[in-house]
Design an enzyme around this catalytic site. Structure first.
Site, PDB file in Angstrom:
ATOM      1  N   ASN A   7       0.868  -1.187   0.000  1.00 39.37           N
ATOM      2  CA  ASN A   7       0.000   0.000   0.000  1.00 39.37           C
ATOM      3  C   ASN A   7       0.906   1.239   0.000  1.00 39.37           C
ATOM      4  O   ASN A   7       1.698   1.433   0.938  1.00 39.37           O
ATOM      5  CB  ASN A   7      -0.892  -0.040   1.247  1.00 39.37           C
ATOM      6  N   HIS A  10       1.085   6.246   1.690  1.00 39.94           N
ATOM      7  CA  HIS A  10       1.883   7.191   2.475  1.00 39.94           C
ATOM      8  C   HIS A  10       3.009   7.843   1.685  1.00 39.94           C
ATOM      9  O   HIS A  10       3.595   8.828   2.139  1.00 39.94           O
ATOM     10  CB  HIS A  10       2.357   6.543   3.769  1.00 39.94           C
ATOM     11  N   HIS A  43      -5.583   3.675  -1.703  1.00 40.74           N
ATOM     12  CA  HIS A  43      -6.923   4.007  -1.192  1.00 40.74           C
ATOM     13  C   HIS A  43      -7.259   5.407  -1.682  1.00 40.74           C
ATOM     14  O   HIS A  43      -6.634   6.383  -1.261  1.00 40.74           O
ATOM     15  CB  HIS A  43      -6.878   3.955   0.340  1.00 40.74           C
ATOM     16  N   ARG A  45      -9.380   8.086  -1.129  1.00 40.39           N
ATOM     17  CA  ARG A  45     -10.350   8.509  -0.100  1.00 40.39           C
ATOM     18  C   ARG A  45     -11.228   9.616  -0.641  1.00 40.39           C
ATOM     19  O   ARG A  45     -10.823  10.384  -1.518  1.00 40.39           O
ATOM     20  CB  ARG A  45      -9.613   8.996   1.149  1.00 40.39           C
ATOM     21  N   ARG A  49      -7.090  12.865   0.635  1.00 41.87           N
ATOM     22  CA  ARG A  49      -6.013  13.375   1.486  1.00 41.87           C
ATOM     23  C   ARG A  49      -4.625  12.894   1.058  1.00 41.87           C
ATOM     24  O   ARG A  49      -3.634  13.492   1.391  1.00 41.87           O
ATOM     25  CB  ARG A  49      -6.268  13.041   2.953  1.00 41.87           C
ATOM     26  N   GLU A  70      -8.590   0.469  -3.076  1.00 41.79           N
ATOM     27  CA  GLU A  70      -9.433   0.524  -1.864  1.00 41.79           C
ATOM     28  C   GLU A  70     -10.330   1.728  -1.970  1.00 41.79           C
ATOM     29  O   GLU A  70      -9.864   2.819  -2.327  1.00 41.79           O
ATOM     30  CB  GLU A  70      -8.552   0.764  -0.638  1.00 41.79           C
ATOM     31  N   THR A 101      -8.248   3.638   8.205  1.00 42.04           N
ATOM     32  CA  THR A 101      -9.447   2.797   8.299  1.00 42.04           C
ATOM     33  C   THR A 101      -9.487   2.128   9.680  1.00 42.04           C
ATOM     34  O   THR A 101      -8.529   1.476  10.079  1.00 42.04           O
ATOM     35  CB  THR A 101      -9.416   1.719   7.189  1.00 42.04           C
ATOM     36  N   GLU A 151     -10.840  -9.382   2.869  1.00 40.07           N
ATOM     37  CA  GLU A 151      -9.590  -8.954   3.497  1.00 40.07           C
ATOM     38  C   GLU A 151      -9.912  -8.804   4.980  1.00 40.07           C
ATOM     39  O   GLU A 151     -10.722  -7.961   5.373  1.00 40.07           O
ATOM     40  CB  GLU A 151      -9.086  -7.642   2.903  1.00 40.07           C
ATOM     41  N   HIS A 195      -3.766  -4.460   7.657  1.00 40.10           N
ATOM     42  CA  HIS A 195      -3.872  -3.327   8.576  1.00 40.10           C
ATOM     43  C   HIS A 195      -2.978  -3.541   9.784  1.00 40.10           C
ATOM     44  O   HIS A 195      -3.189  -4.466  10.562  1.00 40.10           O
ATOM     45  CB  HIS A 195      -5.306  -3.043   9.044  1.00 40.10           C
TER      46      HIS A 195
HETATM   47  N1  PXP Z   1      -5.872  -2.924   4.073  1.00 40.41           N
HETATM   48  C1  PXP Z   1      -6.814  -1.961   4.206  1.00 40.41           C
HETATM   49  C2  PXP Z   1      -8.204  -2.298   3.798  1.00 40.41           C
HETATM   50  C3  PXP Z   1      -6.485  -0.675   4.677  1.00 40.41           C
HETATM   51  O1  PXP Z   1      -7.443   0.266   4.802  1.00 40.41           O
HETATM   52  C4  PXP Z   1      -5.139  -0.387   4.985  1.00 40.41           C
HETATM   53  C5  PXP Z   1      -4.764   0.981   5.427  1.00 40.41           C
HETATM   54  O2  PXP Z   1      -4.914   1.880   4.379  1.00 40.41           O
HETATM   55  C6  PXP Z   1      -4.192  -1.421   4.814  1.00 40.41           C
HETATM   56  C7  PXP Z   1      -4.588  -2.678   4.377  1.00 40.41           C
HETATM   57  C8  PXP Z   1      -2.752  -1.199   5.103  1.00 40.41           C
HETATM   58  O3  PXP Z   1      -2.575  -0.946   6.468  1.00 40.41           O
HETATM   59  P1  PXP Z   1      -1.183  -0.473   7.001  1.00 40.41           P
HETATM   60  O4  PXP Z   1      -0.867   0.826   6.325  1.00 40.41           O
HETATM   61  O5  PXP Z   1      -1.404  -0.335   8.474  1.00 40.41           O
HETATM   62  O6  PXP Z   1      -0.184  -1.544   6.651  1.00 40.41           O
END
Ligand code: PXP
Length: 245
Positions: A7, A10, A43, A45, A49, A70, A101, A151, A195
């Site tokens: 992901n 960031h 994601h 959003r 953001r 996402e 999330t 997931e 997550h």
């Molecule tokens: N899966 C989902 C559905 C999420 O919302 C997120 C956070 O955006 C992640 C995975 C990844 O989580 P993390 O950034 O804590 O590894």
């Protein structure tokens, strides 16, 4: 071996902090891809953001590995997804004020609306994943509404691991995830998780044989600040290789 979707939200968080055009989300995705990631997750959003619409379109045309989008189950997002056609859409609950999330979707309370969303996405050739808590009733509901993938939310798993990996809270949560994974697998669903997963807490969940893919963002991007993104992705892949059963 369990697959790794990285992901990269960031990377965009850093870029948006200055509204600059760097660091490049596309370059980050290419680095993850060449380091061996099996997918890229972003994601989009509602408040935009971090990831922007343009990123999603550009990633879809750039990547050789699957893009997992996402998003909230809104008409606006469904229309974007149907146009972009990512390999996967993961439906998540979304609150404007949250930092990230905060939990899984409650499918049971909105079955009719989510069935319609799933159908519209599947009509466009997109496989649909539901981000849910480790709860058997939600797993069954995901199957009932025609989802392809679940997931499983690992936020509590990560939280309890940090407190103590030998705590009852942690072992109970791992056991709930194991039961949800096995129920989902028996219903023909593909089982992913994500997550809060990191380099320390990844081992116990790798032992669950139903796991197909982990979506990991924050810990990889945080480590990349010190090691570089290529090394951070490779290090996580090495852990998955070591611990996958
Ligand atoms: N899966 C989902 C559905 C999420 O919302 C997120 C956070 O955006 C992640 C995975 C990844 O989580 P993390 O950034 O804590 O590894």
């Amino acid at each position: 071996m369990i697959k790794l979707g990285v992901n990269i939200d960031h990377i965009a968080t850093v870029r948006q902090a200055r509204k600059e055009d760097f660091p490049s989300v596309l370059h980050a995705a290419e680095v993850c891809q060449s380091a061996g990631a099996t997918g890229i997750t972003v994601h989009l959003r509602e408040d935009r953001r971090h990831i922007q619409d343009k990123d999603v379109y550009e990633l879809k045309s750039l990547l050789n590995i699957p893009l997992n989008l996402e998003m909230a189950a809104t008409d606006e997002m469904v229309n974007i997804a149907r146009e972009v056609k990512p390999a996967f859409v993961c439906l998540v609950p979304e609150k404007r004020e949250e930092l990230t999330t905060e939990g899984g979707l409650n499918i049971l309370s909105q079955k009719e609306r989510l069935t319609d969303v799933v159908n519209r996405l599947k009509d466009a050739g997109i496989k649909v994943s539901m981000f849910i808590d480790a709860d058997i009733a939600q797993v069954k509901a995901a199957s009932d509404i025609g989802a392809d993938i679940i997931e499983i939310h690992t936020g509590n798993y990560a939280k309890y691991f940090k407190l103590s990996a030998s705590s009852k809270e942690f072992t109970d949560e791992l056991s709930k995830i194991a039961k949800a994974a096995s129920a989902g697998h028996a219903l023909g669903l593909t089982i992913n998780a994500g997550h809060g997963l990191d380099y320390d807490n990844i081992a116990p969940i790798c032992a669950l044989k139903e796991m197909n893919e982990f979506n990991i963002g924050f810990s990889i991007v945080a480590r990349a600040v010190f090691t570089g993104l290529d090394a951070a992705v490779r290090e996580m892949l090495a852990k998955l290789k070591q611990y996958s059963c």
